[in-house]
Motif scaffolding. Structure first.
Motif, PDB file in Angstrom:
ATOM      1  N   GLU A   6       0.830  -1.196   0.000  1.00 47.88           N
ATOM      2  CA  GLU A   6       0.000   0.000   0.000  1.00 47.88           C
ATOM      3  C   GLU A   6       0.874   1.260   0.000  1.00 47.88           C
ATOM      4  N   GLY A   8       0.502   5.940  -0.739  1.00 47.42           N
ATOM      5  CA  GLY A   8      -0.328   7.090  -1.086  1.00 47.42           C
ATOM      6  C   GLY A   8      -0.924   7.842   0.083  1.00 47.42           C
ATOM      7  N   LYS A  19      -5.116   9.717  -3.009  1.00 47.01           N
ATOM      8  CA  LYS A  19      -5.323   8.535  -3.832  1.00 47.01           C
ATOM      9  C   LYS A  19      -4.372   7.456  -3.347  1.00 47.01           C
ATOM     10  N   ALA A  21      -2.844   3.559  -3.315  1.00 46.95           N
ATOM     11  CA  ALA A  21      -2.545   2.511  -4.287  1.00 46.95           C
ATOM     12  C   ALA A  21      -2.220   1.211  -3.569  1.00 46.95           C
ATOM     13  N   CYS A  22      -2.684   0.123  -4.141  1.00 47.25           N
ATOM     14  CA  CYS A  22      -2.412  -1.222  -3.642  1.00 47.25           C
ATOM     15  C   CYS A  22      -1.783  -1.982  -4.804  1.00 47.25           C
ATOM     16  N   GLU A  23      -0.492  -2.203  -4.723  1.00 44.91           N
ATOM     17  CA  GLU A  23       0.239  -2.795  -5.844  1.00 44.91           C
ATOM     18  C   GLU A  23       0.528  -4.261  -5.612  1.00 44.91           C
ATOM     19  N   ASN A  73      -6.126  -0.484 -12.424  1.00 39.71           N
ATOM     20  CA  ASN A  73      -5.495   0.092 -13.611  1.00 39.71           C
ATOM     21  C   ASN A  73      -5.527  -0.894 -14.769  1.00 39.71           C
ATOM     22  N   THR A  78      -2.517  -2.869 -10.058  1.00 43.86           N
ATOM     23  CA  THR A  78      -2.679  -1.876  -9.001  1.00 43.86           C
ATOM     24  C   THR A  78      -4.157  -1.557  -8.823  1.00 43.86           C
ATOM     25  N   PHE A  80      -6.598   1.190  -6.980  1.00 45.11           N
ATOM     26  CA  PHE A  80      -6.566   2.527  -6.394  1.00 45.11           C
ATOM     27  C   PHE A  80      -7.803   2.770  -5.524  1.00 45.11           C
TER      28      PHE A  80
END
Length: 129
Positions: A6, A8, A19, A21-23, A73, A78, A80
């Motif tokens: 995680e 942002g 915003k 982000a979870c990558e 995305n 990812t 969001f």
């Protein structure tokens, strides 16, 4: 378990936006369900939002409906969480969790199932004037 990172978080004024982000590390979210949770100091973990990648269906807890938007995305690596009109009660550490459930699961079901997943470091959100 899948590895998610995680990012942002930050500190904003009430009414501000962030915003998150979870990558995904080393995989994509094809047919995954991914949920965001948050936990404020002294409070229990709360489910915030969930997305089912296979059909794009989403779920939001009542307090964030109309303010938060979850999305994936194009590369499907990812997830969001766009957070608008943030309020002090949104202050918490935010975590994401993901699981491969394929199509057919609803986002609210996925959120309940993902609740048992171990969480990572999370990203801190502070909303204060």
């Amino acid at each position: 378990d899948v590895q998610l990172v995680e990012s942002g978080g930050g500190s904003v004024l009430p009414g501000g936006s962030l915003k998150l982000a979870c990558e995904a590390s080393g995989f994509t979210f094809d047919d995954y369900s991914v949920a965001w949770y948050r936990q404020a100091p002294g409070k229990e973990r709360e489910g915030v939002s969930c997305v089912v990648e296979s059909d794009g269906s989403t779920y939001y807890t009542g307090s964030v409906k109309g303010r938060f938007t979850i999305s994936i995305n194009g590369a499907k690596n990812t997830v969001f969480l766009q957070m608008d009109n943030l309020q002090p009660e949104d202050t918490a550490t935010y975590y994401c969790a993901g699981g491969y459930y394929g199509p057919g699961i609803t986002p609210d079901q996925a959120m309940l199932t993902l609740r048992s997943k171990p969480l990572g470091q999370g990203t801190q959100v502070v909303v204060s004037s």
